[in-house]
Design a protein around this motif. Structure first.
Motif, mmCIF file in Angstrom:
data_model
loop_
_atom_site.group_PDB
_atom_site.id
_atom_site.type_symbol
_atom_site.label_atom_id
_atom_site.label_comp_id
_atom_site.label_asym_id
_atom_site.label_seq_id
_atom_site.Cartn_x
_atom_site.Cartn_y
_atom_site.Cartn_z
ATOM 1 N N THR A 1 8.269 6.909 6.569
ATOM 2 C CA THR A 1 9.466 7.644 6.984
ATOM 3 C C THR A 1 9.839 7.238 8.417
ATOM 4 O O THR A 1 11.002 7.015 8.731
ATOM 5 N N LEU A 2 8.777 7.137 9.250
ATOM 6 C CA LEU A 2 8.981 6.756 10.642
ATOM 7 C C LEU A 2 9.650 5.387 10.744
ATOM 8 O O LEU A 2 10.448 5.123 11.639
ATOM 9 N N ARG A 3 9.305 4.515 9.792
ATOM 10 C CA ARG A 3 9.880 3.169 9.802
ATOM 11 C C ARG A 3 11.209 3.116 9.046
ATOM 12 O O ARG A 3 11.733 2.050 8.767
ATOM 13 N N ARG A 4 11.704 4.270 8.688
ATOM 14 C CA ARG A 4 12.998 4.403 7.981
ATOM 15 C C ARG A 4 13.075 3.558 6.720
ATOM 16 O O ARG A 4 14.079 2.883 6.447
ATOM 17 N N MET A 5 12.013 3.574 5.963
ATOM 18 C CA MET A 5 12.022 2.874 4.674
ATOM 19 C C MET A 5 12.913 3.666 3.709
ATOM 20 O O MET A 5 12.948 4.893 3.773
ATOM 21 N N PRO A 6 13.653 2.994 2.818
ATOM 22 C CA PRO A 6 14.496 3.724 1.858
ATOM 23 C C PRO A 6 13.677 4.734 1.044
ATOM 24 O O PRO A 6 12.546 4.437 0.660
ATOM 25 N N LYS A 7 14.301 5.878 0.780
ATOM 26 C CA LYS A 7 13.608 6.999 0.120
ATOM 27 C C LYS A 7 12.970 6.610 -1.209
ATOM 28 O O LYS A 7 11.849 7.017 -1.520
ATOM 29 N N THR A 8 13.706 5.827 -2.006
ATOM 30 C CA THR A 8 13.169 5.491 -3.340
ATOM 31 C C THR A 8 11.901 4.627 -3.213
ATOM 32 O O THR A 8 10.964 4.776 -3.986
ATOM 33 N N ASP A 9 11.896 3.741 -2.209
ATOM 34 C CA ASP A 9 10.706 2.902 -1.986
ATOM 35 C C ASP A 9 9.526 3.769 -1.562
ATOM 36 O O ASP A 9 8.396 3.580 -2.018
ATOM 37 N N ILE A 10 9.819 4.731 -0.676
ATOM 38 C CA ILE A 10 8.750 5.625 -0.206
ATOM 39 C C ILE A 10 8.161 6.373 -1.390
ATOM 40 O O ILE A 10 6.944 6.413 -1.587
ATOM 41 N N GLU A 11 9.048 6.937 -2.184
ATOM 42 C CA GLU A 11 8.628 7.720 -3.353
ATOM 43 C C GLU A 11 7.695 6.878 -4.244
ATOM 44 O O GLU A 11 6.620 7.316 -4.640
ATOM 45 N N GLN A 12 8.135 5.665 -4.481
ATOM 46 C CA GLN A 12 7.371 4.778 -5.365
ATOM 47 C C GLN A 12 5.968 4.481 -4.802
ATOM 48 O O GLN A 12 4.966 4.586 -5.498
ATOM 49 N N ARG A 13 5.951 4.134 -3.517
ATOM 50 C CA ARG A 13 4.670 3.775 -2.887
ATOM 51 C C ARG A 13 3.717 4.966 -2.826
ATOM 52 O O ARG A 13 2.534 4.840 -3.112
ATOM 53 N N VAL A 14 4.253 6.128 -2.425
ATOM 54 C CA VAL A 14 3.393 7.305 -2.280
ATOM 55 C C VAL A 14 2.812 7.672 -3.635
ATOM 56 O O VAL A 14 1.618 7.974 -3.758
ATOM 57 N N ARG A 15 3.630 7.616 -4.679
ATOM 58 C CA ARG A 15 3.128 8.012 -6.009
ATOM 59 C C ARG A 15 2.050 7.048 -6.503
ATOM 60 O O ARG A 15 1.070 7.452 -7.111
ATOM 61 N N ARG A 16 2.256 5.766 -6.196
ATOM 62 C CA ARG A 16 1.252 4.787 -6.641
ATOM 63 C C ARG A 16 -0.097 5.037 -5.954
ATOM 64 O O ARG A 16 -1.150 5.051 -6.588
ATOM 65 N N VAL A 17 -0.037 5.259 -4.643
ATOM 66 C CA VAL A 17 -1.263 5.506 -3.884
ATOM 67 C C VAL A 17 -1.904 6.826 -4.315
ATOM 68 O O VAL A 17 -3.130 6.918 -4.490
#
Ligand code: ATP
Length: 370
Positions: free
Chosen positions: A102-118
Motif C-alpha cells: 500500500t505504501l508503494r501505491r501498488m494497484p489494489k487488485t494486485d495487492i489483493e492478489q498477492r496478499v491472498r496468495r501469501v
C-alpha cells in the motif's frame, strides 16, 4: 533475489562499543545463511546494518551489484522479520500483510492478489479480518512472515523470529520457514542464539563471538570440524565434553590421554585421521568427546574393559535418548578460547579453571552402559 556480500563490515556504537569487527561473508543467491552466537555477539547489529536500520562504521554491504551502505532501508529491497513481529495493532491481518505494498501505491487488485496468495501459503486465509490481538502467537508470527514475503524482496532478514513461541510451535514454524524459503528461493539471513535452529535451518551457519566471525560452514562440517574450542563447545546439544589432558605414547606405539587419575586409550582411527597429533606427545591437549560418542570413545573398550572411572550422578531420560552425567576427576577446558585448533596453534595451553568436571553422555535407552 540476489547475492549478498558483507566485506570487512564493522560497527562501533557512539559509546565506543565495538559490536561487529571485520565481518566478511558472501551469501549466495538463494542461500539460507544463519548467524548464530551467544547474546551480545553482534549478530543483530550485523543484520540491522544489512537492513539499513543501523549505520555502517567500516566496510561494505553489497546486494546484487549495488553497494547499499548509503541507500535508505526502504530502497534496499530487503524485508525484515523481527522477534517482536512489529505488527500494527489497529490494522487487521490483511492490511498488516498489505502494508508495504500500500505504501508503494501498488494497484489494489494486485495487492489483493498477492496478499491472498501469501495468506494461503501461511494458512491465514480465515483470519484476514482479525486484529493482531485476537491471534495466537504462532498466527502473529505468520502474519509477520507474510508481510515480508508479500513484497517478494531480494533478501529476507529474520531476527530471532521464533523466540516468542512455545517449544512445539517453534519446531512447526521452523519447518514452515524452511519450506517457504526453499519454495521462494529468496536469499535469507536468519539470526538466532539457538544452535539447534541454526543447524536445522541453515545451508551454512556463521558462528560469531564478541563481534568476530569464528567459522562459517555447512552445519555438518561445523559439527565435525569446529575450528576452535568456542565453536566446539557452542555447536551441539548437549555440548561437546572438553577435557584437559596430557598426551602420551607407550612402548607399543599406543597413544593415551591422561586425565587427573584416569587414562584413556586414543582410538587408532583418530591418529590416522590427524597424524599431526603425534607432535603433541608429552604436552597438554584438550580432548573433545561428543555426548553421543561417549560409549564408543571412552567408557568401554572391548579389549581393555572400562576406562573412565565414574559413578553417574544424574540420569535424564528423554524418551529417544538418555543423558547421563558423569563427574570425573579432570580439568575442564576453556570454552571461551577462540584460538584456532590448527596444528601449531598452541591451543594446547588453555587455562584450566578447576579440577572437577561433569561429562555428559547420550545413550540409547536400550543401551546397558550406564
Ligand atoms: P542478542 O542475542 O542478545 O540480541 P546480539 O548478538 O544480537 O545479542 P547485538 O544486539 O548486536 O548482539 O549487540 C552487540 C553488542 O553491541 C552488545 O555488546 C550490545 O550491548 C552492543 N549494542 C547494541 N546496540 C547498541 C547501541 N545502540 N549502543 C551501544 N551499544 C549497543
Amino acid at each position: 533475489m540476489a547475492e549478498l556480500v558483507l566485506a570487512g563490515l564493522g560497527k562501533a556504537y557512539g559509546d565506543g562499543t565495538r559490536a561487529v569487527t571485520k565481518l566478511d561473508l558472501e551469501i549466495q543467491d538463494g542461500e539460507f545463511l544463519v548467524l548464530v552466537g551467544p547474546s551480545g555477539c553482534g549478530k543483530t547489529t550485523a543484520l540491522r546494518m544489512v537492513a539499513g536500520l543501523e549505520t555502517v562504521s567500516e566496510g561494505e554491504i553489497r546486494i546484487g551489484d549495488r553497494v547499499v551502505n548509503d541507500i535508505p532501508s526502504r530502497d534496499r529491497d530487503v524485508a525484515m522479520v523481527f522477534q517482536s513481529y512489529a505488527l500494527y495493532p489497529h490494522l487487521n491481518v490483511f492490511d498488516n500483510i498489505a502494508f508495504g505494498l500500500t505504501l508503494r501505491r501498488m494497484p489494489k487488485t494486485d495487492i489483493e492478489q498477492r496478499v491472498r496468495r501469501v495468506a494461503e501459503m501461511l494458512e491465514l486465509t480465515d483470519h484476514l479480518d482479525r486484529k493482531p490481538r485476537n491471534l495466537s502467537g504462532g498466527q502473529r508470527q505468520r502474519v509477520a512472515m507474510g508481510r515480508a514475503m508479500v513484497r517478494a524482496p531480494q533478501v529476507f532478514l529474520m531476527d530471532e523470529p521464533l523466540s516468542n513461541l512455545d517449544a512445539k510451535l517453534r519446531v512447526q514454524m521452523r519447518a514452515q520457514i524452511a519450506r517457504m524459503q526453499r519454495d521462494l528461493g529468496v536469499t535469507t539471513v536468519y539470526v538466532t542464539h539457538d544452535q539447534t535452529e541454526a543447524m536445522t535451518l541453515g545451508d551454512r551457519v556463521a558462528v560469531m563471538k564478541g563481534g568476530v566471525l569464528q567459522q562459517v560452514a555447512p552445519p555438518q562440517e561445523l559439527y565435525d570440524r569446529p575450528v576452535n574450542l568456542f565453536v566446539s563447545g557452542f555447536i551441539g546439544s548437549p555440548g561437546m565434553n572438553l577435557i584437559q589432558a596430557g598426551l602420551t605414547v607407550d612402548d607399543q606405539g599406543q597413544h593415551w590421554v591422561k586425565l587427573n587419575s584416569d587414562t584413556l586409550r586414543l582410538p587408532d582411527s583418530i591418529l590416522q585421521e590427524r597424524p599431526a597429533l603425534a607432535q603433541y606427545v608429552g604436552r597438554d591437549v584438550v580432548v573433545g568427546i561428543r555426548p553421543e560418542d561417549m560409549e564408543d570413545a571412552t567408557l568401554v573398550d572391548q579389549a581393555e574393559g572400562a576406562l573412565l572411572h565414574s559413578v553417574a550422578d544424574l540420569v535424564e531420560a528423554m524418551g529417544s535418548d538418555v543423558l547421563v552425567h558423569f563427574p570425573v576427576d579432570a580439568k575442564p577446558a576453556d570454552t571461551a578460547d577462540t584460538r584456532a585448533l590448527a596444528e601449531d596453534s598452541g591451543a594446547d595451553t588453555v587455562r584450566a579453571p578447576s579440577d572437577s568436571i561433569v561429562l555428559v553422555g547420550r545413550f540409547s535407552p536400550r543401551s546397558r552402559i550406564y
